[in-house]
Structure formats: structure tokens, C-alpha cells
Design an enzyme around this catalytic site. Structure first.
Site, PDB file in Angstrom:
ATOM      1  N   ASP A   1      -1.017   8.188  10.630  1.00 24.10           N
ATOM      2  CA  ASP A   1      -1.922   7.742   9.570  1.00 24.10           C
ATOM      3  C   ASP A   1      -3.239   7.199  10.134  1.00 24.10           C
ATOM      4  OD1 ASP A   1      -2.307   7.019   6.722  1.00 24.10           O
ATOM      5  OD2 ASP A   1      -2.332   4.966   7.497  1.00 24.10           O
TER       6      ASP A   1
ATOM      7  N   HIS B   1      -1.426  12.183  -2.230  1.00 23.05           N
ATOM      8  CA  HIS B   1      -1.235  10.836  -2.779  1.00 23.05           C
ATOM      9  C   HIS B   1      -2.522  10.019  -2.789  1.00 23.05           C
ATOM     10  CE1 HIS B   1      -1.320  10.195   1.481  1.00 23.05           C
ATOM     11  NE2 HIS B   1      -1.425   8.896   1.278  1.00 23.05           N
ATOM     12  N   ASP B   2      -3.536  10.473  -2.043  1.00 29.69           N
ATOM     13  CA  ASP B   2      -4.779   9.712  -1.978  1.00 29.69           C
ATOM     14  C   ASP B   2      -5.816  10.249  -2.967  1.00 29.69           C
ATOM     15  OD1 ASP B   2      -4.213   7.664  -0.196  1.00 29.69           O
ATOM     16  OD2 ASP B   2      -4.625   8.906   1.561  1.00 29.69           O
TER      17      ASP B   2
ATOM     18  N   ARG C   1       3.599  12.204  10.980  1.00 30.75           N
ATOM     19  CA  ARG C   1       2.246  12.089  10.419  1.00 30.75           C
ATOM     20  C   ARG C   1       1.645  10.790  10.930  1.00 30.75           C
ATOM     21  NH1 ARG C   1      -0.273   9.145   6.477  1.00 30.75           N
ATOM     22  NH2 ARG C   1      -1.700  10.142   5.015  1.00 30.75           N
TER      23      ARG C   1
ATOM     24  N   GLU D   1      -3.949  12.517  10.249  1.00 31.73           N
ATOM     25  CA  GLU D   1      -4.546  12.230   8.952  1.00 31.73           C
ATOM     26  C   GLU D   1      -5.906  11.604   9.235  1.00 31.73           C
ATOM     27  OE1 GLU D   1      -5.294   9.910   5.146  1.00 31.73           O
ATOM     28  OE2 GLU D   1      -4.870   9.035   7.083  1.00 31.73           O
TER      29      GLU D   1
ATOM     30  N   ASP E   1       0.839  -1.205   0.000  1.00 30.77           N
ATOM     31  CA  ASP E   1       0.000   0.000   0.000  1.00 30.77           C
ATOM     32  C   ASP E   1       0.876   1.259   0.000  1.00 30.77           C
ATOM     33  OD1 ASP E   1      -2.211   1.660   0.066  1.00 30.77           O
ATOM     34  OD2 ASP E   1      -2.616   1.386   2.198  1.00 30.77           O
TER      35      ASP E   1
HETATM   36  C1  OTU Z   1      -4.386   6.581   4.630  1.00 29.76           C
HETATM   37  O1  OTU Z   1      -5.556   6.945   3.954  1.00 29.76           O
HETATM   38  C2  OTU Z   1      -3.250   6.766   3.644  1.00 29.76           C
HETATM   39  O2  OTU Z   1      -3.123   8.098   3.296  1.00 29.76           O
HETATM   40  C3  OTU Z   1      -3.481   5.864   2.465  1.00 29.76           C
HETATM   41  O3  OTU Z   1      -2.532   6.056   1.459  1.00 29.76           O
HETATM   42  C4  OTU Z   1      -3.501   4.445   2.956  1.00 29.76           C
HETATM   43  O4  OTU Z   1      -3.860   3.595   1.915  1.00 29.76           O
HETATM   44  C5  OTU Z   1      -4.479   4.241   4.112  1.00 29.76           C
HETATM   45  O5  OTU Z   1      -4.409   5.271   5.097  1.00 29.76           O
HETATM   46  C6  OTU Z   1      -4.150   2.973   4.826  1.00 29.76           C
HETATM   47  O6  OTU Z   1      -2.910   3.085   5.480  1.00 29.76           O
HETATM   48  O7  OTU Z   1      -7.060   6.369   6.493  1.00 29.76           O
HETATM   49  O8  OTU Z   1      -8.107   8.605   7.477  1.00 29.76           O
HETATM   50  O9  OTU Z   1      -9.379   7.030   0.438  1.00 29.76           O
HETATM   51  O10 OTU Z   1      -8.323   8.536   2.275  1.00 29.76           O
HETATM   52  O11 OTU Z   1      -7.573   5.299   3.416  1.00 29.76           O
HETATM   53  C7  OTU Z   1      -8.169   8.389   6.147  1.00 29.76           C
HETATM   54  C8  OTU Z   1      -8.654   6.362   1.286  1.00 29.76           C
HETATM   55  C9  OTU Z   1      -7.302   7.230   5.743  1.00 29.76           C
HETATM   56  C10 OTU Z   1      -7.858   7.246   2.184  1.00 29.76           C
HETATM   57  C11 OTU Z   1      -7.860   6.644   3.528  1.00 29.76           C
HETATM   58  C12 OTU Z   1      -6.858   7.283   4.385  1.00 29.76           C
END
Ligand code: OTU
Length: 650
Positions: A284, A395-396, A282, A326, A141
Site C-alpha cells: 500500500d 475501493h478508493d 499488495r 499501489e 481506514d
Molecule cells: C491507499 O490509498 C489505500 O488504497 C486507501 O484505501 C488508504 O486510505 C490509503 O492508502 C492509506 O492507507 O496511498 O498511493 O485517494 O488513492 O490514499 C495512493 C486516496 C494511496 C488514495 C490514496 C492511496
């Protein structure tokens, strides 16, 4: 705060740990521990107070904090003290961020150093290198499925390479942001491997069930995050013959924060990277940290308690380090990730402003700012020592999580409006120049999100292919307009790599078996450095976009009204195509900027009579601080050209 019960517990813990503590110079550490301990204790008790091993776990947490502080370098301890004195340093308008994937951007960590001058040319001083921790090849991922939290992904280098990068960044005054993926691990992480082999201690690190009883209960209310590639929230593990909670991809196992050991491990990991020299961490997917049957398992109160604990602990051992939350959730929920109170219940200093991002794209598609205005108006006020990360692309994907009521008030039907946006950005809507790709299509409820680079979504690819000059102008202006908002809005602008050059979608992911099922890779391009050189060739598309952005950054840094001290006023005007707000500096009445954005493809008139009554437009002409142009006011109106912005000095 002094409180007897927690304080006497802390004394006992410190006496017990004393024989192992060789370092004597712990004054700053002890003061911070003393100040935060009551909060740490109370939070820990709310989460884990029922457990028999509560005291043991609490002691293990304090030990982690001491050990982390002891290994913190002198230089970083000094930096902590400097930042303590200048506690809102990150609210300054001087910061401009940049996010990149190391491998796709430069190849590896070593070669990344050779590209720092490129970022500095633009004016960047805050770098987010997307996850670079060890992860399996393929099911990674993009690095968000971590196999070893203390090791660097060999594809991009090793710890030494990172140290050398950090040294280089520090000498250039560029801050570094690193990811700690707190919600889940890769299914190949040592904890997962041990869990698989039957080790109960590690099975307890995750949400693991013998049968479908609990998973079925959870599924009643939990939404699906990646419905196409990883439907549902649980995955059957053959080896264990059990179900594992996997909210994201099936290879990402959700950590179980009901187990205090998990929290302590993650705090230790956060502090490990803080001690390596990361300025910002950051965190996540923070909305997902606590799972509860009967709920969506997002934004739960306990998720906030966990973040408060992480912050309180980080402040004891590495107080200079900031957190980015995030959390891509509704505005009323996002705001909570700053914490409820900057002293008593603080969480993350910075949060992604996904609301602004998605609303901006709505304005691009509709050429109107009515939903944007409503959406921004409804973002609740944030804490003082907190700031947004404002971005147009990252990136998303782009999720269309607008408030249904706002959509209705803007005059659209929620379902058909979202449908229109997906069609518009995937180029299916008649006349749309956008060329994005749908992401996360959910056949069950019709939801979909959007992937695509800023340039491709703005119509640059179509314009270049057709040679249509008007379309080319429109796409470049759209890119400028989007950048102008994130620069001026209030918060740290985050530029996504490639966007300063108008990089189009990269279709090469379709040839890669590991990437092809995830359309977000379309906007995670391999950088073409020959193309980057074109930024220095007058008249090229790269030159035009880069030059404008570079200038915006330079102007932003000069204007104190652009710092984020809750000093923005949204101004309602009677032209639906315009987004208007003012920025001011409470300490300097001469620094005031009126930002006007026109999302329409036609020039628009703004009636300034009301604004005049409010102290704006006192003269017959006014200067745009971005272009240095003088704008004339005729019959109480100013003209705003198609797809453009003004930063007016008032
Ligand atoms: C985050 O994303 C990351 O930015 C993604 O790149 C990862 O795939 C994901 O976590 C898993 O690690 O959790 O709070 O549309 O917006 O998955 C939001 C999907 C997240 C992303 C969502 C996001």
C-alpha cells in the site's frame, strides 16, 4: 553476482548464524541468497551505509531471511520452483481478479468460503481480500490502519480461518492477494504505544518532532492527501507532547524508513504472509515510503531502493510471491515501480493502472476518447516481466490526476475540465445521470476527487428511478463498455465487488459515525445476496450485467492475444468518440484482435481505409469474437452502435 566485499561479509554473517540453523536442506535458499546478496548489500549500503550499526543491521536482515525460509512449507517451496520455471505465468490472459471487503461482502472469513462459487461462476481466479489485519474499531481506514501486522481482525476471524480459506482457494486454483500496509501503522500499534510512553527505540520507528520546526519545513512542499478529514501532514500527540508525521489520517503514523529496523520488520511481515500462503502481496501507498524536506515526499529515489530491497529479499525466501505496487501517481512515475531492470533493479511485478481508470471515466463524461487516447499514448513502455492491474472502479476514489498538457491538447482548460468532471459525476452538471459524491475536497486549491459505485456513476440509479428505458440501456452499456476495456487492454483485469451486479451507492455509511466523514464508503457496499440471485433471472439488470461480464471473461481466457506481452498498439482514428487499439500474439499470427470502443450515445462510423492499409479489414465482413456477430464493411466504413465495443478478429 560475485563481489568480494559483500561476499566476505555474507560469509561472516553465515558463520555467525550457523549454530542456530538446524535445517540442512537450504540449497535453494543459499543459491538465491548468493545471487541476490550483492544487490541486497549495495542497496542496504546506499540507504544505511553511514550508520555505525550497519553490520549488525545487515546481519539481522539475513537472519530474517533465513528464518522466513526455514518456516516456509514444503508445498510453498515447491510452488516457488514451479513458478521459477514458468517465470512469466502471471502475464497470461487467464487471470481475472476480484477485490472485496470481507466484512461487507460476506460477513467474515468463514462465510467468504461459501461465496467462492459465486466468484467462480463469473470466472474469477485471483482474489484480493482487502486488509484483514488487526486494527482498532472505528479509526481503521477500512483496515489500512494496522494495529498488529501478524494478527487477523477479530471481526472477520482468525489465522485458522485464513488458513482454511487459503486451502480452499488453492483447491480451486484461485490466487490470493493480501495487503501489507508498508507506509504507516495505526496509532494504537504496539510500536506507537511504546513510542508514546517515551521509548526512544520506537520513537525512532516514526517521524516524531518536539516542535514545529521540521514539520513546518515539510509542510512547505508536501501536499495534503485527506484535506477534509485530516488536513496537514502532522498530528500533535498529547501524551508524548510531540508532533507525529501522519500523511493520511491523523491516526495513521508514517513509518520512518531511515531506520533500518523498520525495513527489516516490514520484510519480516511480508514474508510472514507469504509463508501463510499469499500468492501476491499488495504494498500500500508505496510512493510515500521516503520523506524528504523540500519535496512532495512522493516517488523519491530511496522509496524505489526500499522496494528493490523488499523484492530482492522476497526472491531469496519466497520467490514465487508477486508484489502489487499501489502507487496512484503520474504515468512517468508509476512505471518506475516495476523497477528499471527486471534483473538488476526490479521492484513490483504488478501495478495499479490508475491512469487508464481515470481516463475511462473522462471518456464516459465527455463521450469522447480524445483525452483517453492522449493519456494512453503517453504511458511509457513497461518492463517485460511486469503487468498492469486494470480496473474501472476500486475501493478508493477517482482522482483526476491527468497531465495538464494532455488536457490542453484534448482541447480543454485543465481547471475547468476537472471542475466539469466533478460536477458531472456528482450529478450537478445539467443532464448528467451520474450520482457520485465528491471526495477529498481541498478548499485551499479547489481540488476534488470522486466517489461512487460504477453503476451509480454510470447512471443506473437515475435510470431505475425514472423508469426511462433509453437511460437504462445507456447505463448498462456504459458498465459493459468499461468492463470490456479492462478485459482487453493488457494486464490483469480487477473487478470490484458489486460491479458485476450493478450495485448502486450504499448510503448506509452516513449512519455510521466511524464512516460518515469518508465518502469512499459510499462505494464499499454491503452485498445483498438476494439481489445477487437475480443474476440468474433472465432480463433483470443483474442478469444482463453479470451475463455480459461473464462472457467477456470467458472469451478473454480463450484469446492468447489478450495476454500481456507488450503487445498492444494504439491506433489513431479520425473520430473523436472512438478508442481503438489492436492486440496481437507474437507467437501466433492468427490471434489478433482489434478493439473498438464507442463512448458516444450516438452510433459512430469508423473509416477503415487507413486501417486496411495496415493489414486490418482485408474482407468485406469481420466477426466480433464477443458477440459472434458478423460486422459488415460498407464503403470502407463500419458502424459502431451507441456506447458499445467490438472485439474484432482480424
Ligand atoms: C491507499 O490509498 C489505500 O488504497 C486507501 O484505501 C488508504 O486510505 C490509503 O492508502 C492509506 O492507507 O496511498 O498511493 O485517494 O488513492 O490514499 C495512493 C486516496 C494511496 C488514495 C490514496 C492511496
Amino acid at each position: 553476482m560475485y563481489e568480494q566485499i559483500s561476499h566476505s561479509k555474507l560469509n561472516d554473517i553465515l558463520i555467525e548464524l550457523a549454530p542456530d540453523i538446524k535445517e540442512k536442506n537450504l540449497q535453494h535458499f543459499y543459491i538465491r541468497l548468493g545471487s541476490n546478496f550483492y544487490a541486497i548489500y549495495t542497496l542496504f549500503q546506499q540507504l544505511y551505509g553511514e550508520r555505525k550499526d550497519f553490520d549488525i543491521q545487515l546481519s539481522s536482515l539475513v537472519k530474517t531471511l533465513i528464518q522466513s525460509y526455514i518456516t516456509r512449507s514444503k508445498a510453498l517451496r515447491k510452488l516457488d520452483l514451479t513458478r521459477e520455471k514458468d517465470h512469466d505465468w502471471f502475464l497470461s490472459q487467464k487471470w481475472v481478479g476480484y477485490a472485496l471487503y470481507c466484512k461487507e461482502f460476506s460477513g467474515n472469513l468463514k462465510t467468504l468460503q461459501k461465496k467462492l462459487h459465486y466468484m467462480q461462476d463469473l470466472g474469477i481466479n485471483m482474489l484480493h481480500v482487502m486488509p484483514i489485519l488487526d486494527c482498532p474499531k472505528g479509526k481503521s481506514d477500512g483496515g489500512y490502519a494496522v494495529r498488529d501486522f501478524k494478527k487477523i481482525n477479530a471481526e472477520v476471524g482468525n489465522l485458522k480461518d485464513l488458513d482454511s480459506l487459503i486451502k480452499n482457494l488453492k483447491s480451486r486454483d484461485i490466487l490470493l492477494t493480501l495487503d501489507v500496509v508498508v507506509n504507516h501503522t495505526s496509532n494504537t500499534h504496539e510500536w506507537a504505544t511504546k513510542a508514546r510512553s517515551g521509548d526512544l527505540k520506537y520513537q525512532n520507528y516514526y517521524h516524531i518532532y518536539d516542535d514545529r520546526k521540521m514539520p513546518d519545513l515539510y509542510e512547505e512542499t508536501m501536499p495534503e492527501i485527506f484535506p477534509e478529514t485530516s488536513p496537514g501532514n502532522f498530528t500533535w500527540d498529547e501524551e508524548m507532547q510531540k508532533w507525529v508525521m501522519t500523511v493520511f489520517n491523523d491516526f495513521q503514523w508514517d513509518l520512518n524508513y531511515k531506520n533500518p529496523e523498520v525495513l527489516i520488520e516490514m520484510i519480516d511481515i511480508i514474508l510472514f504472509w507469504a509463508n501463510r500462503g499469499a500468492d501476491i502481496i499488495r504494498l500500500d501507498a508505496v510512493a510515500f515510503l521516503w520523506k524528504k524536506i523540500g519535496s512532495t515526499s512522493q516517488n523519491e529515489r530511496e522509496a524505489h531502493l526500499i522496494l528493490q530491497l523488499m523484492k530482492d529479499c522476497c526472491q531469496v525466501s519466497a520467490p514465487g510471491v508477486l508484489f502489487i505496487a499501489e502507487a496512484i501517481v503520474a504515468p512517468v512515475e508509476v512505471i518506475k515501480y516495476f523497477g528499471e531492470d527486471a534483473i538488476n533493479a526490479k521492484e513490483c511485478e504488478i501495478a495499479y493502472n490508475a491512469t487508464l481508470m481515470a481516463l475511462l471515466w473522462d471518456a464516459v463524461a465527455t463521450k469522447k476518447a480524445n483525452l483517453l487516447n492522449l493519456g494512453i499514448k503517453n504511458i511509457p513502455a513497461k518492463l517485460e516481466r511486469a503487468t498492469w492491474l486494470n480496473y474501472a472502479r476500486c475501493h478508493d476514489d477517482i482522482g483526476l490526476g491527468f497531465d495538464d498538457n494532455d488536457i490542453r491538447m484534448a482541447g480543454y482548460d485543465p481547471k475547468s475540465h476537472r471542475n466539469f468532471l466533478v460536477k458531472y459525476f456528482t450529478g450537478e452538471h445539467e443532464g448528467s445521470p451520474a450520482r457520485g459524491v465528491a471526495f477529498g475536497i481541498n478548499k485551499k486549491n479547489g481540488d476534488a476527487r470522486i466517489a461512487g459505485s460504477m453503476a451509480s456513476l454510470s447512471g443506473l440509479g437515475v435510470a431505475l428511478d425514472s423508469g426511462d428505458k433509453v437511460a437504462l440501456e445507456a447505463s448498462i452499456k456504459t458498465i459493459d463498455l468499461l468492463h470490456s476495456v479492462i478485459m482487453a487492454f493488457g494486464g490483469i483485469p480487477l473487478i470490484y465487488y458489486g460491479d458485476a451486479l450493478g450495485v448502486l451507492n450504499d448510503q448506509s455509511y452516513l449512519l455510521d459515525d466511524d464512516k460518515k466523514s469518508d465518502s469512499r464508503w459510499v462505494h464499499r457496499p454491503y452485498m445483498n445476496w438476494n439481489k445477487a440471485e437475480l443474476r440468474n433471472v433472465q432480463g433483470t439488470v443483474e442478469n444482463r450485467i453479470f451475463k455480459s461480464l461473464k462472457k467477456m471473461i470467458a472469451v478473454r481466457k480463450e484469446v492468447s492475444a489478450f495476454a500481456d506481452h507488450n503487445n498492444r498498439e494504439l491506433l489513431q482514428v479520425n473520430n473523436p468518440h472512438l478508442f481503438v487499439f489492436s492486440r496481437f500474439d507474437v507467437r501466433n499470427q492468427y490471434s489478433r484482435v482489434l478493439v473498438i470502443c464507442n463512448f458516444d450515445t450516438n452510433a459512430q462510423q469508423l473509416d477503415v481505409s487507413d486501417l486496411r492499409k495496415r493489414g486490418f479489414f482485408q474482407y468485406d465482413s469481420i466477426t466480433d469474437i464477443y458477440s459472434a456477430e458478423v460486422i459488415n464493411i460498407t464503403d470502407n466504413h463500419i458502424n459502431i452502435p451507441p456506447i458499445s465495443f467490438y472485439w474484432l478478429s482480424t
